[in-house]
Scaffold this motif. Structure first.
Motif, mmCIF file in Angstrom:
data_model
loop_
_atom_site.group_PDB
_atom_site.id
_atom_site.type_symbol
_atom_site.label_atom_id
_atom_site.label_comp_id
_atom_site.label_asym_id
_atom_site.label_seq_id
_atom_site.Cartn_x
_atom_site.Cartn_y
_atom_site.Cartn_z
ATOM 1 N N ASP A 110 32.086 44.094 22.703
ATOM 2 C CA ASP A 110 32.691 43.440 21.553
ATOM 3 C C ASP A 110 34.157 43.858 21.490
ATOM 4 O OD1 ASP A 110 32.913 41.901 19.286
ATOM 5 O OD2 ASP A 110 31.421 42.989 18.134
ATOM 6 N N VAL A 111 34.889 43.323 20.539
ATOM 7 C CA VAL A 111 36.295 43.670 20.362
ATOM 8 C C VAL A 111 36.408 45.183 20.193
ATOM 9 C CG1 VAL A 111 38.302 43.405 18.855
ATOM 10 C CG2 VAL A 111 36.883 41.424 19.402
ATOM 11 N N GLY A 112 37.306 45.787 20.971
ATOM 12 C CA GLY A 112 37.501 47.230 20.938
ATOM 13 C C GLY A 112 36.749 47.960 22.033
ATOM 14 N N ASP A 113 35.804 47.282 22.688
ATOM 15 C CA ASP A 113 35.032 47.883 23.770
ATOM 16 C C ASP A 113 35.704 47.638 25.120
ATOM 17 O OD1 ASP A 113 33.059 48.628 21.972
ATOM 18 O OD2 ASP A 113 31.803 46.868 22.382
ATOM 19 N N GLN A 114 35.376 48.481 26.073
ATOM 20 C CA GLN A 114 35.800 48.263 27.454
ATOM 21 C C GLN A 114 35.093 47.007 27.956
ATOM 22 O OE1 GLN A 114 38.032 50.415 28.827
ATOM 23 N NE2 GLN A 114 38.187 49.195 30.660
ATOM 24 N N ALA A 115 35.844 46.108 28.558
ATOM 25 C CA ALA A 115 35.263 44.867 29.072
ATOM 26 C C ALA A 115 34.342 45.174 30.249
ATOM 27 C CB ALA A 115 36.364 43.904 29.502
ATOM 28 N N TYR A 116 33.230 44.484 30.307
ATOM 29 C CA TYR A 116 32.285 44.662 31.399
ATOM 30 C C TYR A 116 32.928 44.146 32.689
ATOM 31 C CZ TYR A 116 28.151 44.325 34.276
ATOM 32 O OH TYR A 116 27.258 44.464 35.299
ATOM 33 N N ASN A 117 32.922 44.957 33.737
ATOM 34 C CA ASN A 117 33.524 44.582 35.020
ATOM 35 C C ASN A 117 32.540 43.753 35.831
ATOM 36 O OD1 ASN A 117 35.213 44.362 37.210
ATOM 37 N ND2 ASN A 117 34.528 46.291 38.087
ATOM 38 N N PHE A 118 32.625 42.447 35.689
ATOM 39 C CA PHE A 118 31.720 41.556 36.396
ATOM 40 C C PHE A 118 32.199 41.269 37.820
ATOM 41 C CE2 PHE A 118 34.661 38.898 33.911
ATOM 42 C CZ PHE A 118 35.264 38.174 34.929
ATOM 43 N N LYS A 119 31.287 40.756 38.609
ATOM 44 C CA LYS A 119 31.564 40.257 39.961
ATOM 45 C C LYS A 119 30.814 38.936 40.057
ATOM 46 C CE LYS A 119 30.819 41.393 44.827
ATOM 47 N NZ LYS A 119 30.232 42.416 45.725
ATOM 48 N N LEU A 120 31.566 37.821 40.067
ATOM 49 C CA LEU A 120 30.963 36.493 40.046
ATOM 50 C C LEU A 120 31.512 35.628 41.177
ATOM 51 C CD1 LEU A 120 31.130 35.775 36.204
ATOM 52 C CD2 LEU A 120 29.072 36.252 37.545
ATOM 53 N N PRO A 121 30.701 34.685 41.665
ATOM 54 C CA PRO A 121 31.189 33.757 42.690
ATOM 55 C C PRO A 121 32.279 32.855 42.124
ATOM 56 C CG PRO A 121 28.936 33.203 42.039
ATOM 57 C CD PRO A 121 29.308 34.462 41.326
ATOM 58 N N ASN A 122 33.237 32.489 42.986
ATOM 59 C CA ASN A 122 34.337 31.624 42.565
ATOM 60 C C ASN A 122 34.312 30.301 43.323
ATOM 61 O OD1 ASN A 122 35.582 32.107 45.103
ATOM 62 N ND2 ASN A 122 36.548 33.948 44.283
ATOM 63 N N LEU A 123 35.278 29.438 43.052
ATOM 64 C CA LEU A 123 35.348 28.117 43.683
ATOM 65 C C LEU A 123 35.488 28.193 45.196
ATOM 66 C CD1 LEU A 123 37.637 25.908 41.405
ATOM 67 C CD2 LEU A 123 35.253 25.511 41.989
ATOM 68 N N ALA A 124 36.147 29.220 45.689
ATOM 69 C CA ALA A 124 36.386 29.350 47.125
ATOM 70 C C ALA A 124 35.147 29.821 47.884
ATOM 71 C CB ALA A 124 37.548 30.310 47.368
ATOM 72 N N GLY A 125 34.109 30.228 47.156
ATOM 73 C CA GLY A 125 32.899 30.697 47.806
ATOM 74 C C GLY A 125 32.843 32.201 47.988
ATOM 75 N N SER A 126 33.898 32.898 47.590
ATOM 76 C CA SER A 126 33.870 34.361 47.634
ATOM 77 C C SER A 126 33.578 34.867 46.223
ATOM 78 C CB SER A 126 35.191 34.909 48.175
ATOM 79 O OG SER A 126 36.263 34.482 47.378
ATOM 80 N N ASN A 127 33.827 36.137 45.966
ATOM 81 C CA ASN A 127 33.565 36.708 44.646
ATOM 82 C C ASN A 127 34.859 37.150 43.981
ATOM 83 O OD1 ASN A 127 30.672 36.588 44.509
ATOM 84 N ND2 ASN A 127 30.640 38.169 46.085
ATOM 85 N N THR A 128 34.870 37.086 42.679
ATOM 86 C CA THR A 128 35.985 37.571 41.876
ATOM 87 C C THR A 128 35.443 38.659 40.952
ATOM 88 O OG1 THR A 128 37.115 35.446 41.914
ATOM 89 C CG2 THR A 128 37.693 36.941 40.126
ATOM 90 N N LYS A 129 36.171 39.773 40.876
ATOM 91 C CA LYS A 129 35.811 40.862 39.974
ATOM 92 C C LYS A 129 36.880 40.961 38.889
ATOM 93 C CE LYS A 129 35.742 43.814 43.305
ATOM 94 N NZ LYS A 129 35.728 45.041 44.083
ATOM 95 N N LEU A 130 36.459 41.289 37.698
ATOM 96 C CA LEU A 130 37.426 41.488 36.624
ATOM 97 C C LEU A 130 38.395 42.606 36.986
ATOM 98 C CD1 LEU A 130 38.459 40.747 33.819
ATOM 99 C CD2 LEU A 130 36.794 42.353 32.863
ATOM 100 N N SER A 131 37.909 43.627 37.656
ATOM 101 C CA SER A 131 38.761 44.766 38.029
ATOM 102 C C SER A 131 39.880 44.368 38.992
ATOM 103 C CB SER A 131 37.919 45.893 38.625
ATOM 104 O OG SER A 131 37.248 45.453 39.789
ATOM 105 N N ASP A 132 39.774 43.206 39.625
ATOM 106 C CA ASP A 132 40.860 42.707 40.478
ATOM 107 C C ASP A 132 42.139 42.488 39.670
ATOM 108 O OD1 ASP A 132 39.053 42.626 42.607
ATOM 109 O OD2 ASP A 132 38.717 40.455 42.449
ATOM 110 N N PHE A 133 42.008 42.343 38.358
ATOM 111 C CA PHE A 133 43.141 42.031 37.485
ATOM 112 C C PHE A 133 43.527 43.202 36.588
ATOM 113 C CE2 PHE A 133 40.703 38.211 38.425
ATOM 114 C CZ PHE A 133 41.672 37.444 39.056
ATOM 115 N N ARG A 134 43.045 44.391 36.922
ATOM 116 C CA ARG A 134 43.364 45.592 36.130
ATOM 117 C C ARG A 134 44.877 45.767 36.052
ATOM 118 N NH1 ARG A 134 39.743 48.917 33.322
ATOM 119 N NH2 ARG A 134 40.799 50.855 32.869
#
Length: 168
Positions: free
Chosen positions: A33-57
């Motif tokens: 929730d607001v004020g919490d550390q965002a969950y670092n997901f790893k999800l498939p993207n349009l290119a067929g690879s994966n994107t992690k939230l931590s890629d944008f730290r």
């Protein structure tokens, strides 16, 4: 004998209820929730690879949950496109699709081509962790990975800019 059976049934029901409530408390799902550390997901993207939230730290990130069939999502699509074009170098926009195929989203992008990173939450596991109840829903995550804003409903380019600039 009849009273003894009734007392036994009531006792079993009470024990069952307490066991159910205890299990519910122990197995309660984790939500951010607001004020919490965002969950670092790893999800498939349009290119067929994966994107992690931590890629944008170290960057301010906007997560926008959407679906191609969602009328308010279509309404906000031009606003998100304008935001991504005007501020995309400074603030990362990640579009999270809930449960649709890549082909369906690519078809949607022919009309609403928002220059953003598109990821797919096929089983809504990440959506549940972020406590997403519908779409569109938008989250602003600061440079340290903390959720700072959670907005339900369509946003305009200026609303979104006013959200993110506070955390730059």
């Amino acid at each position: 004998m009849n009273q003894r059976v009734i007392k036994s049934v009531v006792l079993i029901l009470l024990i069952g209820m307490f066991a159910f409530f205890a299990y519910s408390l122990v197995s309660k799902a984790k939500h951010t929730d607001v004020g919490d550390q965002a969950y670092n997901f790893k999800l498939p993207n349009l290119a067929g690879s994966n994107t992690k939230l931590s890629d944008f730290r170290g960057q301010v990130v906007v997560l926008n949950y959407f679906a191609t069939w969602c009328a308010p999502c279509k309404e906000e699509a031009p606003e998100l496109e304008a935001f991504a074009k005007d501020y995309g170098d400074q603030y990362k926009l990640i579009m999270v699709n809930r449960g649709e195929t890549i082909d369906r989203v690519k078809k949607f992008l022919k009309k609403y081509n928002t220059p953003a990173t598109y990821v797919f939450d096929y089983n809504a596991k990440i959506s549940k962790l972020y406590n997403v109840t519908g779409q569109p829903e938008t989250f602003v995550i600061d440079k340290k990975g903390v959720i700072r804003e959670h907005y339900n409903g369509p946003v305009t380019e200026m609303q979104l800019y006013n959200f993110v600039k506070k955390y730059d």
